[in-house]
Design an enzyme around this catalytic site. Structure first.
Site, PDB file in Angstrom:
ATOM      1  N   GLY A   1     -12.440  -4.161   1.165  1.00  0.00           N
ATOM      2  CA  GLY A   1     -13.810  -3.779   1.509  1.00  0.00           C
ATOM      3  C   GLY A   1     -14.388  -2.810   0.500  1.00  0.00           C
TER       4      GLY A   1
ATOM      5  N   LYS B   1     -13.364 -13.123   6.369  1.00  0.00           N
ATOM      6  CA  LYS B   1     -14.437 -12.187   6.733  1.00  0.00           C
ATOM      7  C   LYS B   1     -15.722 -12.618   6.036  1.00  0.00           C
ATOM      8  CE  LYS B   1     -11.346  -8.228   7.094  1.00  0.00           C
ATOM      9  NZ  LYS B   1     -10.863  -7.113   6.253  1.00  0.00           N
TER      10      LYS B   1
ATOM     11  N   ARG C   1       0.823  -1.215   0.000  1.00  0.00           N
ATOM     12  CA  ARG C   1       0.000   0.000   0.000  1.00  0.00           C
ATOM     13  C   ARG C   1       0.855   1.262   0.000  1.00  0.00           C
ATOM     14  NH1 ARG C   1      -4.889  -1.987   3.984  1.00  0.00           N
ATOM     15  NH2 ARG C   1      -6.338  -2.539   2.309  1.00  0.00           N
TER      16      ARG C   1
ATOM     17  N   GLY D   1      -6.789  -6.993   1.174  1.00  0.00           N
ATOM     18  CA  GLY D   1      -5.472  -6.786   1.763  1.00  0.00           C
ATOM     19  C   GLY D   1      -4.688  -8.082   1.894  1.00  0.00           C
TER      20      GLY D   1
HETATM   21  P1  ADP Z   1      -8.828 -10.271   2.290  1.00  0.00           P
HETATM   22  O1  ADP Z   1      -8.025  -9.394   3.222  1.00  0.00           O
HETATM   23  O2  ADP Z   1      -8.054 -10.704   1.094  1.00  0.00           O
HETATM   24  O3  ADP Z   1     -10.139  -9.667   1.944  1.00  0.00           O
HETATM   25  P2  ADP Z   1      -9.833 -11.792   4.513  1.00  0.00           P
HETATM   26  O4  ADP Z   1      -9.372 -10.726   5.419  1.00  0.00           O
HETATM   27  O5  ADP Z   1     -11.290 -12.024   4.384  1.00  0.00           O
HETATM   28  O6  ADP Z   1      -9.171 -11.619   3.063  1.00  0.00           O
HETATM   29  O7  ADP Z   1      -9.230 -13.197   4.975  1.00  0.00           O
HETATM   30  C1  ADP Z   1      -7.855 -13.468   5.013  1.00  0.00           C
HETATM   31  C2  ADP Z   1      -7.583 -14.537   6.029  1.00  0.00           C
HETATM   32  O8  ADP Z   1      -8.392 -15.656   5.805  1.00  0.00           O
HETATM   33  C3  ADP Z   1      -6.168 -15.050   5.977  1.00  0.00           C
HETATM   34  O9  ADP Z   1      -5.494 -14.563   7.117  1.00  0.00           O
HETATM   35  C4  ADP Z   1      -6.318 -16.568   6.001  1.00  0.00           C
HETATM   36  O10 ADP Z   1      -5.467 -17.190   6.938  1.00  0.00           O
HETATM   37  C5  ADP Z   1      -7.759 -16.749   6.416  1.00  0.00           C
HETATM   38  N1  ADP Z   1      -8.359 -18.016   5.969  1.00  0.00           N
HETATM   39  C6  ADP Z   1      -8.475 -18.470   4.713  1.00  0.00           C
HETATM   40  N2  ADP Z   1      -9.045 -19.671   4.697  1.00  0.00           N
HETATM   41  C7  ADP Z   1      -9.299 -20.011   5.970  1.00  0.00           C
HETATM   42  C8  ADP Z   1      -9.893 -21.137   6.599  1.00  0.00           C
HETATM   43  N3  ADP Z   1     -10.302 -22.185   5.903  1.00  0.00           N
HETATM   44  N4  ADP Z   1     -10.009 -21.125   7.945  1.00  0.00           N
HETATM   45  C9  ADP Z   1      -9.575 -20.074   8.660  1.00  0.00           C
HETATM   46  N5  ADP Z   1      -9.011 -18.973   8.120  1.00  0.00           N
HETATM   47  C10 ADP Z   1      -8.878 -18.944   6.796  1.00  0.00           C
HETATM   48 MG    MG Z   2      -8.142  -9.055   5.332  1.00  0.00          MG
END
Ligand code: ADP
Ligand code: MG
Length: 398
Positions: free
Chosen positions: A379, A199, A35, A355
């Site tokens: 988001g 999330k 970023r 992120g």
């Molecule tokens: P982004 O930031 O790309 O939008 P999120 O914040 O929603 O993504 O999620 C990222 C997190 O999701 C990562 O830290 C990863 O470890 C976690 N994650 C992915 N798959 C699983 C799972 N099956 N169980 C628990 N955590 C998970």
């Molecule tokens: Mg995230």
């Protein structure tokens, strides 16, 4: 959207620049500076035009008062390295230090103020709660440039209220992000969306909208288990949003009606604990043992997802397929990233949002230009695709 070009001569002008410098930190060390890098070009455009640039940003979630562990100082230092120019750092956000740093700026120089969220007014719920802080921020500058794409979905003082108080424009990063997202609202087909991450409830909202635009939805990450549950399977101790199971069942029916293909994993890497050393094995997605949690999509699913991405003309990917930070659960994320790279090479438009997703592709060794675009705002990009009005963009139209 008004851009920096519309602001006229910037020599001698003080520009309040909202950037998104909210990088992941580990004990004072920046673990992914994506970023910060993405913020550099707009700062350079402004300094080249002779502006006095006052960068404002937040880091983490301090509770409306100064907290040294969330100081922007290390971030400002990294910014200075990337700019190859000195960056002065204020010790507060709108106090005496900030005012003095800003008033000593010369044309073409850059200052960074302390974390916006050290001030309760930044995230105040109402315009009244934000007014005093917004007045003080706006009082530091002549013009406002909004370039923190990752926060444009927030109605916050430094994003929204300052734009009502100063002549304003969108920075280059915000312009690029919006252009790319616009392409996703009228995509070349097949349009494939891969969703994952943790999330879950945040991301379920976008699915309703994606069912009207996407041809295929690939579901991985922590989101999978709510889908598997909705299909009547047990998911052990996996991440599960029990209260969303009915909503998800509705999505599955809606997808069927609309002819949108929802692709779920067929196998899962199931572990005894959320840990890299936990015992783990690949199990069929409909047979997750009660005492295990799913932490990645399995190898068969990874090939399946890759094959569903192969012929895509447009791909949007948000959310890692597994807990990629731990090596035993990174393969699914890597496979999907590789499939996007291949699609990009074959001429598809590929966008990575989120992120952690962006951090994942960098951590796994992919390059920025392996994809059409890596978005800095998870988001914000989801809300845009959900069809919501983003306050930080709407206010720029005023
Ligand atoms: P982004 O930031 O790309 O939008 P999120 O914040 O929603 O993504 O999620 C990222 C997190 O999701 C990562 O830290 C990863 O470890 C976690 N994650 C992915 N798959 C699983 C799972 N099956 N169980 C628990 N955590 C998970
Ligand atoms: Mg995230």
């Amino acid at each position: 959207m008004r851009t920096i070009d519309d602001l006229g001569d910037l020599r001698g002008k003080t520009v309040l620049l909202r950037s998104d410098l909210n990088v992941p930190m580990d004990g004072g060390r920046i673990t992914d500076d994506g970023r910060i890098r993405a913020s550099v070009p707009t700062i350079q455009v402004l300094t080249e035009r002779g502006a006095r640039v006052v960068v404002v940003a937040h880091l983490g979630r301090p509770k409306g008062k100064p907290d040294p562990q969330f100081s922007l100082r290390p971030v400002a230092e990294r910014l200075g390295e990337l700019l190859g120019a000195p960056v002065t750092v204020a010790q507060d956000t709108v106090g005496e230090s900030a005012r003095s740093v800003v008033s000593s700026l010369q044309d073409g120089q850059v200052a960074v103020l302390e974390n916006l969220r050290f001030e309760p007014g930044e995230t105040g719920k109402t315009p009244q709660e934000r007014a005093d802080f917004a007045d003080r921020l706006a009082g530091l500058a002549d013009v406002f440039v909004s370039d923190g794409f990752g926060v444009v979905h927030r109605e916050q003082a430094s994003v929204y209220d300052v734009a009502e108080r100063l002549p304003h424009a969108a920075g280059g990063l915000v312009v690029t992000e919006v252009e790319v997202l616009q392409r996703l609202t009228d995509p070349q087909r097949p349009y494939v969306v891969a969703l994952g991450g943790a999330k879950v409830s945040d991301k379920l909202g976008v699915i309703a909208n994606l069912l009207t635009t996407a041809d295929r939805l690939l579901i991985g990450g922590g989101m999978v288990f709510t889908f598997l549950k909705a299909q009547g399977h047990e998911v052990g101790s996996s991440l599960l949003e029990e209260d969303q199971v009915d909503t998800v069942r509705g999505y599955l029916e809606e997808a069927e009606r609309r002819g949108v293909e929802i692709v779920l994993p067929v196998d899962i890497v199931a572990a005894t604990a959320f840990s890299a050393d936990a015992d783990h094995e690949v199990v069929p997605a409909d047979q997750i043992p009660a005492d295990r949690m799913g932490l990645d999509i399995g190898p068969e699913s990874a090939s399946l997802f890759a094959s569903k991405i192969e012929d895509a003309r447009t791909v949007f990917w948000n959310g890692p397929m597994g807990a990629f930070e731990m090596a035993p659960y990174a393969a699914g994320t890597k496979a999907v990233a590789e499939a996007l790279v291949a699609a990009t090479e074959a001429g598809a438009t590929t966008v990575v949002g989120g992120g952690d997703s962006a951090a994942a592709v960098r951590e796994l060794g992919f390059a920025e230009d392996d994809f059409t675009h890596i978005s800095t705002g998870g988001g914000a990009s989801l809300e845009y695709l959900e069809g919501k009005t983003l306050p930080g963009l709407a206010v720029l139209e005023k």
